[in-house]
Enzyme design. Structure first.
Site, PDB file in Angstrom:
ATOM      1  N   TYR A 117      14.786 -15.771  46.802  1.00  0.00           N
ATOM      2  CA  TYR A 117      15.272 -16.479  45.768  1.00  0.00           C
ATOM      3  C   TYR A 117      15.327 -15.852  44.297  1.00  0.00           C
ATOM      4  O   TYR A 117      16.478 -15.812  43.713  1.00  0.00           O
ATOM      5  CB  TYR A 117      14.024 -17.876  45.214  1.00  0.00           C
TER       6      TYR A 117
ATOM      7  N   LYS B 168      19.181 -14.923  41.968  1.00  0.00           N
ATOM      8  CA  LYS B 168      19.096 -14.718  40.358  1.00  0.00           C
ATOM      9  C   LYS B 168      19.523 -13.555  39.792  1.00  0.00           C
ATOM     10  O   LYS B 168      20.620 -13.479  39.188  1.00  0.00           O
ATOM     11  CB  LYS B 168      17.976 -15.654  39.787  1.00  0.00           C
TER      12      LYS B 168
ATOM     13  N   SER C 298      16.874 -17.793  35.386  1.00  0.00           N
ATOM     14  CA  SER C 298      15.440 -17.916  35.663  1.00  0.00           C
ATOM     15  C   SER C 298      14.556 -16.894  35.231  1.00  0.00           C
ATOM     16  O   SER C 298      14.877 -15.801  35.297  1.00  0.00           O
ATOM     17  CB  SER C 298      14.965 -18.292  37.022  1.00  0.00           C
TER      18      SER C 298
END
Ligand code: NAD
Ligand code: WQD
Length: 335
Positions: A147, A151, A123
């Protein structure tokens, strides 16, 4: 055959269609934590047949071994993850467990099955608050929430694995802001509860499900004061995965690319484009900034063109038209 983890989700379902369009056979593994089984019925006409599906969890080694034994899998596209930024702050352990343990279990099972080709959903969040735009892949990386850390950490795990076991072929695809829906209006983004992201919220306002949009911040250093992002049509994004698989088949090693359009679109640009596509008003009110948001974030997509021969083909008007068709269908189905 390709294993698609998280394949009944938003990006996974569209990538399933792109895989079918490109003549790839695939099997979906999903625990249905954030998607519905009936996606498979709607995928059937779009894919030419009902996709093979295993309901299961990527954290479950026995399930993975069974899938690798049952199907002749040669590559994996790994979408399965939890993705809500705010929820990740409330439930960090759930996010680390699902997104990191899930990936580790998958990599171990791939190694047992001697499958060494992986496409991973990363992302643009890994760029944190970028010092400048457009963002190139060699920009500094950082995270501001659990989050984002998942990643970043998985990206690191994949880099270390690629270094220690050079037979792996790994793509880390850094998505910018995926929006829109398949042009059939049969599959799309279906968030439960109040949408966190701009486009589904705008769509729900246009369809009359919510009274108005709250625009988070009108005083950013951007042309109209609202946040600027690189919105990418989910079918363009889906096709980027097929291009990444082709690239990995040609060249082993670690590939890291941005998937974006290279264009910045403000919140108010998005409102105007959606009003035009839907013919409906999208009332809005400017409120305080949302904590953690950056002013502007868009990709330099040059490396994707160079390495994958891929670029986006669908513009903002098409993103809105397709999202609107999907939203209108949803509203009619649930009426
Ligand atoms: P989504 O929630 O629609 O799809 C994810 C799918 O994974 C869901 O169907 C869910 O049920 C499944 N899943 C979750 N945990 C699982 C597990 N442990 N085992 C099996 N299945 C599991 O999300 P999406 O928008 O399609 O995102 C797909 C991937 O792309 C995710 O990795 C996400 O982090 C990443 N990503 C998304 C965006 C975005 O804005 N949508 C942006 C950048 C990156
Ligand atoms: C876009 C713009 C908001 C909602 C998030 C994640 C990121 C990635 C993609 C997974 C911003 C504004 C939004 C609203 C608004 N996901 N906005 N009113 O924040 O760029 O990225 O999704 O990897 O990690 O952080 O996307 O759609 O939430 O916001 O004004 O009701 O719309 O402030 O400027 P974002 P978004």
């Amino acid at each position: 055959m390709i294993l698609v983890t998280g394949g009944t989700g938003f990006i996974g379902s569209h990538t399933s269609v792109a895989l079918a369009n490109a003549g790839h056979d695939f099997v979906i593994l999903d625990n249905l934590a954030n998607s519905q089984r009936d996606v498979l019925d709607r995928l059937a006409p779009l894919c030419g047949k009902r996709p093979a599906f295993v309901e299961g969890d990527v954290r479950d080694a026995a399930t993975l071994d069974r899938v690798f034994a049952q199907y002749p899998i040669r590559a994996v596209i790994h979408f399965a993850a939890l993705k809500a930024v705010g929820e990740s702050v409330q439930k960090p352990l759930a996010y680390y467990e699902n997104n990191i343990t899930g990936t580790l279990r998958l990599l171990e099972a791939m190694r047992r099955a001697a499958v060494h080709t992986l496409v991973f959903s990363s992302s643009a969040t890994v760029y944190g608050d970028p010092a400048s735009v457009p963002i190139r892949e060699d920009f500094p990386l950082s995270a501001t929430n659990p989050y984002g850390w998942t990643k970043l950490m998985v990206e690191q795990i994949l880099a270390d694995l690629s270094k220690s076991e050079p037979q792996w072929r790994i793509a880390r695809l850094r998505y910018f802001n995926p929006v829109g829906a398949h042009e059939s209006g049969q599959i799309g983004e279906d968030p439960s509860g109040i949408p966190n992201n701009l486009m589904p919220y705008v769509a729900q306002v246009a369809v009359g499900q919510r009274p108005q949009l709250q625009v988070f911040g009108g005083d950013y250093p951007t042309p109209d004061g609202t946040g600027v992002r690189d919105y990418i049509h989910v079918m363009d994004l889906a096709e980027g995965h097929v291009a990444a698989l082709d690239s990995l088949a040609r060249e082993p090693g670690l590939l890291t690319v941005n998937l974006g359009t290279g264009l910045g679109v403000s919140v108010l640009d998005m409102v105007a484009a959606f009003e035009k596509a839907s013919g409906r008003p999208v009332p809005y009110r400017i409120v305080d900034r949302r904590p953690g948001d950056v002013a502007a974030c868009w990709a330099d997509p040059a490396l994707a063109l160079q390495r994958l021969g891929w670029r986006t083909r669908r513009d903002l008007d098409q993103m809105c038209a397709d999202a609107w068709r999907w939203q209108s269908n949803r509203a009619a189905w649930s009426a």
